[in-house]
Design an enzyme around this catalytic site. Structure first.
Site, PDB file in Angstrom:
ATOM      1  N   HIS A   1       0.879  -1.059  -0.133  1.00 16.75           N
ATOM      2  CA  HIS A   1       0.033   0.004   0.041  1.00 16.75           C
ATOM      3  C   HIS A   1       0.911   1.133   0.042  1.00 16.75           C
ATOM      4  O   HIS A   1       2.143   1.077   0.616  1.00 16.75           O
ATOM      5  CB  HIS A   1      -0.855   0.078   1.245  1.00 16.75           C
ATOM      6  CG  HIS A   1      -2.110   0.993   1.233  1.00 16.75           C
ATOM      7  ND1 HIS A   1      -1.880   2.263   1.814  1.00 16.75           N
ATOM      8  CD2 HIS A   1      -3.317   1.083   0.619  1.00 16.75           C
ATOM      9  CE1 HIS A   1      -2.979   3.049   1.686  1.00 16.75           C
ATOM     10  NE2 HIS A   1      -3.750   2.295   0.753  1.00 16.75           N
TER      11      HIS A   1
ATOM     12  N   ASP B   1      -8.009  -4.932  -0.425  1.00 14.65           N
ATOM     13  CA  ASP B   1      -8.472  -5.553  -1.519  1.00 14.65           C
ATOM     14  C   ASP B   1      -8.301  -6.873  -1.417  1.00 14.65           C
ATOM     15  O   ASP B   1      -8.747  -7.833  -2.115  1.00 14.65           O
ATOM     16  CB  ASP B   1      -7.930  -5.037  -2.864  1.00 14.65           C
ATOM     17  CG  ASP B   1      -8.353  -3.707  -3.053  1.00 14.65           C
ATOM     18  OD1 ASP B   1      -9.420  -3.333  -2.861  1.00 14.65           O
ATOM     19  OD2 ASP B   1      -7.513  -2.705  -3.382  1.00 14.65           O
TER      20      ASP B   1
END
Length: 451
Positions: A326, A387
């Site tokens: 991320h 996700d």
């Protein structure tokens, strides 16, 4: 044939006219992607709405990885979620109130606000007709076009006063679930030949339950399905002003444009595969891994196949393990951790614990593989992002992949509206206008007869 050749000829010119050497970005100190050299975001604004924490900057300027935190109006999202879960109630409505107003509602305020959202959820006749007439194969595209259509039926579409911005925000937030559910049902009917079901929202249901009811019908979902979807909506509602779609909403809002144009722009941004569409890439990858890895409990077999992905030998051959890493979070993504907690409960209810255990082991081995690969160049720590688990959760709930990214929009519309209101209420408002340096050469104009 001639037109085809002309298009090809013009597209070939892009090879040269759009090529910019990478070293020029360093030479002119260009912050590509609005990222600093240490991959942190370039500071371009101030906000009181949300905060994303994944590292601490030490006195020497270096970054220290920390457990991820996501704050909504200064409140830790974990506290927000766990409190609602302990009281066995949905929390998305409370989250909407918090993000829009800046403070937590009391019982009476929450009850009245939840009722207002329910009353505002039903679509006007003209909006329903618009959805039915908007042909297409992508729900996000239909959502964006429907939002733009709503401008036509708003009596004060261009009014940017605080009262009108709040009215429009509540109306859009409330209507997104119905728009998405109806758009999918129309798509399913026209593209797949399935029966068309248009269910009206129920006045006593939460937003999460109403969405499941409009998508699937009565009796086709469980209480746990509702609670998990509610959690997913809470954790996707806001993520600071720097994420691409929220920044898009703020950039367009800074021009003074109408709410519908700004939100439609946000939808267009979120639709991209590098942003809201990332969960679909994760889903494709996980399905591929589940088919190719024979023993789901064998860490060595998993490690070997992940190395082949990183080596660009298999799957999409891009060398990426989707759902890992991320831009801000390092040690952990709090959204992924919260979703993982509920994913385990849901897997137990649905009899899919074997898949959950495989996903859990896959997460551990993927982090190990990526960190080892990255350590040759950087010491950045990585974690699974939200996700990684969202697609698995939506699949267990029984939702089709066509609504995965629209679900993200159904949640993030809250953050978009909160940031739009903040952007338009600065005392010293300015249009957001960054700079690009032109590095092209000066050329003389050649008359047509001499070319």
């Amino acid at each position: 044939m001639k037109e085809k050749f002309l298009v090809y000829k013009l597209s070939e010119t892009i090879k040269n006219t759009s090529k910019i050497e990478s070293q020029l970005f360093e030479q002119f100190n260009v912050k590509r992607g609005l990222r600093n050299a240490d991959h942190t975001g370039v500071l371009v604004g101030l906000t009181k709405i949300g905060d994303v924490l994944g590292y601490e900057r030490l006195d020497d300027g270096s970054l220290k990885p920390i457990a991820g935190k996501l704050l909504y109006r200064g409140i830790d999202i974990e506290e927000l979620v766990h409190n609602a879960q302990q009281e066995r109630r949905t929390g998305f409505e409370e989250t909407i109130y918090l993000l829009l107003s800046g403070y937590l509602p009391d019982k009476e305020e929450l009850r009245d606000f939840s009722r207002l959202l329910c009353e505002s959820m039903a679509l006007e006749k003209q909006t329903k007709i618009a959805i039915m007439e908007l042909e297409g194969h992508d729900v996000m595209n239909i959502l964006a076009r429907t939002v733009l259509e709503m401008y036509t039926y708003d009596p004060e579409p261009d009014d940017t006063s605080r009262d009108n911005l709040m009215r429009q925000s509540i109306d859009l937030i409330a209507k997104f679930p119905a728009i998405i559910a109806y758009a999918y049902n129309m798509l399913s009917h026209s593209a797949k030949g399935k029966s068309l079901h248009i269910r009206h929202p129920h006045e006593d249901f939460s937003i999460a339950e109403n969405f499941l009811y409009m998508m699937k019908g009565s009796g086709r979902y469980t209480e746990l399905d509702v609670r998990v979807l509610d959690l997913a909506m809470i954790i996707h509602a806001e993520h600071g002003g720097g994420n691409n779609s929220t920044f898009t909403v703020r950039v367009t809002s800074s021009t003074g444009t109408d709410t519908y144009s700004s939100i439609a722009a946000g939808i267009g941004s979120l639709k991209g595969p590098l942003h809201g569409g990332a969960n679909l890439q994760v889903g494709k990858m996980l399905k591929h891994l589940a088919q190719e890895i024979k023993n789901w409990t064998d860490a060595d077999e998993i490690d070997a196949y992940l190395q082949r992905i990183l080596n660009k030998e298999v799957f999409d051959k891009k060398g990426l393990i989707y759902g890992i890493g991320h831009a801000v979070y390092t040690v952990s993504d709090p959204r992924a951790m919260l979703l993982k907690e509920m994913a385990h409960q849901l897997a137990q209810e649905k009899g899919r614990e074997e898949e959950y255990n495989f996903l859990n082991l896959l997460e551990q081995r993927a982090i190990h593989a990526v960190v080892n690969r990255k350590n040759a160049r950087t010491k950045k720590q990585v974690c699974a992002n939200v996700d990684f688990y969202s697609g698995f959760v939506y699949d267990m709930i029984g939702l089709p992949k066509e609504v995965y990214t629209p679900l993200f929009a159904m949640s993030r519309i809250v953050g978009w509206c909160a940031h739009r209101i903040e952007e338009l209420n600065f005392d010293d408002r300015r249009i957001i206008r960054p700079a690009y340096k032109n590095i092209g050469e000066l050329k003389p104009f050649i008359p047509l007869k001499d070319r």
